[in-house]
Motif scaffolding. Structure first.
Motif, PDB file in Angstrom:
ATOM      1  N   LEU A   1       0.812  -1.223   0.055  1.00  0.00           N
ATOM      2  CA  LEU A   1      -0.080   0.107  -0.056  1.00  0.00           C
ATOM      3  C   LEU A   1       0.904   1.242   0.049  1.00  0.00           C
ATOM      4  O   LEU A   1       1.902   1.341   0.738  1.00  0.00           O
ATOM      5  N   ASN A   2       0.634   2.091  -0.873  1.00  0.00           N
ATOM      6  CA  ASN A   2       1.482   3.367  -1.060  1.00  0.00           C
ATOM      7  C   ASN A   2       0.446   4.669  -0.796  1.00  0.00           C
ATOM      8  O   ASN A   2       0.037   4.956  -2.018  1.00  0.00           O
ATOM      9  N   PRO A   3       0.245   5.115   0.288  1.00  0.00           N
ATOM     10  CA  PRO A   3      -0.782   5.968   0.360  1.00  0.00           C
ATOM     11  C   PRO A   3      -0.298   7.232  -0.049  1.00  0.00           C
ATOM     12  O   PRO A   3      -1.118   8.303  -0.549  1.00  0.00           O
ATOM     13  N   ALA A   4       0.971   7.906  -0.339  1.00  0.00           N
ATOM     14  CA  ALA A   4       1.382   8.896  -0.785  1.00  0.00           C
ATOM     15  C   ALA A   4       1.078   9.093  -2.138  1.00  0.00           C
ATOM     16  O   ALA A   4       0.431  10.186  -2.693  1.00  0.00           O
TER      17      ALA A   4
ATOM     18  N   GLY B   1       2.957   2.911   6.629  1.00  0.00           N
ATOM     19  CA  GLY B   1       2.543   3.973   7.669  1.00  0.00           C
ATOM     20  C   GLY B   1       1.436   4.250   8.571  1.00  0.00           C
ATOM     21  O   GLY B   1       1.145   5.094   9.438  1.00  0.00           O
ATOM     22  N   ILE B   2       0.680   3.201   8.097  1.00  0.00           N
ATOM     23  CA  ILE B   2      -0.817   3.078   8.763  1.00  0.00           C
ATOM     24  C   ILE B   2      -0.827   2.571  10.191  1.00  0.00           C
ATOM     25  O   ILE B   2       0.211   1.823  10.286  1.00  0.00           O
TER      26      ILE B   2
ATOM     27  N   SER C   1      -5.856   5.772  10.386  1.00  0.00           N
ATOM     28  CA  SER C   1      -4.997   7.010  10.747  1.00  0.00           C
ATOM     29  C   SER C   1      -4.794   7.875   9.251  1.00  0.00           C
ATOM     30  O   SER C   1      -4.303   8.964   9.421  1.00  0.00           O
ATOM     31  N   ILE C   2      -4.816   7.291   8.060  1.00  0.00           N
ATOM     32  CA  ILE C   2      -4.576   7.803   6.959  1.00  0.00           C
ATOM     33  C   ILE C   2      -5.839   8.408   6.305  1.00  0.00           C
ATOM     34  O   ILE C   2      -6.635   7.592   6.038  1.00  0.00           O
ATOM     35  N   ASP C   3      -6.003   9.708   5.713  1.00  0.00           N
ATOM     36  CA  ASP C   3      -7.083  10.208   5.288  1.00  0.00           C
ATOM     37  C   ASP C   3      -7.699   9.338   4.002  1.00  0.00           C
ATOM     38  O   ASP C   3      -6.636   8.882   3.085  1.00  0.00           O
ATOM     39  N   GLY C   4      -8.637   9.047   3.845  1.00  0.00           N
ATOM     40  CA  GLY C   4      -9.057   8.080   2.627  1.00  0.00           C
ATOM     41  C   GLY C   4      -9.005   6.827   2.785  1.00  0.00           C
ATOM     42  O   GLY C   4      -9.226   5.886   1.744  1.00  0.00           O
ATOM     43  N   ILE C   5      -8.465   6.152   3.799  1.00  0.00           N
ATOM     44  CA  ILE C   5      -8.453   4.853   3.928  1.00  0.00           C
ATOM     45  C   ILE C   5      -9.194   4.353   5.123  1.00  0.00           C
ATOM     46  O   ILE C   5      -9.050   5.144   6.264  1.00  0.00           O
TER      47      ILE C   5
END
Ligand SMILES: Cc1cc2nc3c(=O)[nH]c(=O)nc-3n(C[C@H](O)[C@H](O)[C@H](O)COP(=O)(O)OP(=O)(O)OC[C@H]3O[C@@H](n4cnc5c(N)ncnc54)[C@H](O)[C@@H]3O)c2cc1C
Ligand code: FES
Lengths: 404, 104
Positions: A84-87, A251-252, A267-271
């Motif tokens: 998963l790559n949140p960036a 990083g979640i 903790s991550i927006d949109g997830i």
């Protein structure tokens, strides 16, 4: 809204999220990615009707094959998310493709804890989480076959009941002093163990498996105290852990599971996350909890979908769970707390049980066997979260619903 | 083939088809009208609640104790309430009319 939603894991929680999104009139693209080759299915029958042979496997499917196209749900089967790559707002799949998302829902469930012991690789050593595993086990439950189960949790106990109904000989090895210790109150453990014993299941409590023996296939197992049990099959059912490995480096925020709030937000927006993989806050429960149940997967899936659809609806439903062993239906709601007082109620019926776990005049949990009325009343009372007038139950024939 | 008329929560009417031996809940769950059927038909959740038209109500075997107990706790319980997971469709149910009950 035309959001592009990607759901990883197409089990109970993943499917619910997709269905709820469409019900909430989300018009965007929805992609469900699942590691298994099957259409989304329910797991409860795997240890019950699939093993007893009462159900055809297809009956476990949550929706028929056409449903997905009819609702414009893209279903990728046999495909696994590996990173998963949140960036960059994308996930990597095991076939090298990447999927971009506006909203991502983590629904990867849990996998069985593996035990390490000499002989673990022998044929006949099995686990039970998937439909394939259930069918493979069912095929081997021939009359007279000996099945040894490590772990007297819900799955171990349900499999034991199913195997008895197919005339298998069953041994259960459990390291704790009582079965299902982690989840149920002591009288429930004792009640169900006794019913299993009446039907010929042998229990080895406070014992650990030390090894499995055999040439190619398991023929016997030994316990820590040196005793041997001859067996044709060895089922390891010692709990599950959330399937988080693919999230490493993302990083979640995770503890035992992916941390979520009552809206399914991580903790991550949109997830978002839902189901067995999530470790959630809940207004009726202390701390964070990983709740492993169909109800929880459904409730959290709905909450995540509502957040994505911009119509937030928090998860407040009283957590509940059921299990079936022979003709005993166990139902529980809420979670007992360590300092609770245990109250046993007369159900007015033979061969049944109703237990309350009460603390500070609040009902924290109800656990019933073959007493659905008391269970339903208890579930309501937990949700109301008001002080209980327990003294009103101090007379013969009193029923829990009188307190509602 | 058994034809079933379904009135959804918004009052819209639909016709669906089923086979003898199907459970009504399994038929209804395929559509997005809000039959959650969380427990998958184990008579444990009461999230498959429907109302049957009276003539049809009489054409199913009576609810057993477990089903009655769950129905008793529903806010939307009516005299013609049933849990659809407990209803097995037979050829004589062709033309059945059901109305979905609101979520609790
Ligand atoms: C034998 C058995 C009996 C049960 N009985 C009951 C019962 O009686 N009552 C009850 O309430 N609950 C019961 N449960 C628990 C219940 O089935 C689970 O709580 C529920 O399935 C959780 O749903 P989920 O969607 O979170 O996980 P799952 O249903 O496990 O779905 C997760 C899916 O994600 C897939 N996946 C995992 N990692 C990846 C990845 N990286 N990429 C893509 N896909 C991935 C998995 O293969 C799986 O298909 C039972 C479970 C089992 C195994
Ligand atoms: S589906 Fe749960 S009671 Fe009918």
């Amino acid at each position: 809204m035309g959001e592009n939603v990607v759901i990883i894991g197409s089990g109970q929680a993943g499917l619910q999220t997709a269905v709820s999104l469409r019900q909430l009139e989300c018009a965007g693209a929805i992609t469900l990615v699942g590691r298994e080759p099957h259409l989304p299915y329910q797991r409860p029958p795997l240890s019950k009707q699939i093993l007893t042979g009462e159900w055809e496997p297809a009956r476990c499917l949550l929706r028929h094959a056409e449903f997905y196209a009819e609702h414009d749900l893209r279903l990728l089967r046999d495909r696994m998310a590996t990173q998963l790559n949140p960036a960059h707002r994308h996930v990597l799949l095991d076939d090298g493709t990447t999927l971009d998302y506006d909203a991502l829902v983590i629904c990867t469930g849990a996998r069985p804890n593996r035990l390490r012991f000499p002989g673990a690789e022998l044929e006949g050593v099995c686990y039970l989480r998937t439909l394939d595993e259930a069918q493979a086990l069912a095929a081997q439950l021939q009359p007279g076959a000996a099945l040894t189960i490590v772990g007297g949790g819900f799955i171990g106990m349900e499999v034991a009941a199913s195997a008895r109904s197919r005339q298998c000989r069953v041994n259960i090895i459990e390291s704790q002093p009582r079965v299902m210790q982690r989840s149920v109150l002591e009288p429930v453990s004792n009640f169900l163990q006794a019913r299993h014993e009446q039907r010929g299941v042998a229990f080895h409590l406070q014992e650990c498996l030390s090894a499995a023996h055999g040439d190619r296939r398991v023929e016997s197992v030994s316990l820590d105290d040196g005793r041997r049990i001859a067996t044709d099959l060895l089922l390891v059912a010692v709990g599950v852990r959330p399937d988080l490995e693919w999230l490493e480096g993302s990083g979640i925020e995770c503890g035992r599971g992916v941390h979520v709030d009552t809206h399914g937000r991580t903790s991550i927006d949109g997830i978002y996350a839902a189901g067995d993989v999530a470790e959630t806050l809940h207004p009726l429960l202390p701390g964070r909890q990983v709740l492993e149940s169909v109800q929880n997967a459904v409730s959290q899936g709905k909450a995540a979908a509502a957040s994505i659809a911009g119509r937030p609806q928090p998860y407040t439903e009283v957590p509940w769970f059921w299990s079936e062993q022979y003709h005993y239906r166990f139902q529980m709601a809420g979670l007992p707390r360590p300092d609770d007082e245990l109250v046993s109620l007369d159900t007015g019926q033979p061969d049944s049980l109703c237990l309350l776990s009460v603390g500070g005049e609040r009902l924290h949990a109800v656990q019933c066997i073959n007493s659905p009325q008391d269970y339903m009343a208890g579930r309501r009372l937990i949700g109301l979260a008001k002080p209980l007038a327990l003294d009103r139950l101090d007379r013969p024939g009193a029923r829990l619903k009188e307190l509602l | 083939m058994i034809r079933i008329g379904v009135t959804d929560l918004g009052g819209a009417r639909h016709e669906v088809q089923a086979n003898a031996g199907d459970r009504l809940m399994e038929v209804l769950r395929e559509y997005d009208w809000g039959v959650a059927a969380i427990c998958g038909g184990m008579c444990s959740c009461a999230t498959c609640h429907v109302f049957l038209e009276q003539d049809w109500f009489d054409r199913f075997p009576e609810a057993d104790y477990d089903e009655q107990d769950l129905l008793d706790f529903l806010d939307h319980r009516a005299p013609n309430s049933r849990l659809s997971c407990q209803l097995t469709l037979e050829p004589e149910h062709d033309g059945l009319q059901v109305t979905l009950a609101p979520e609790e």
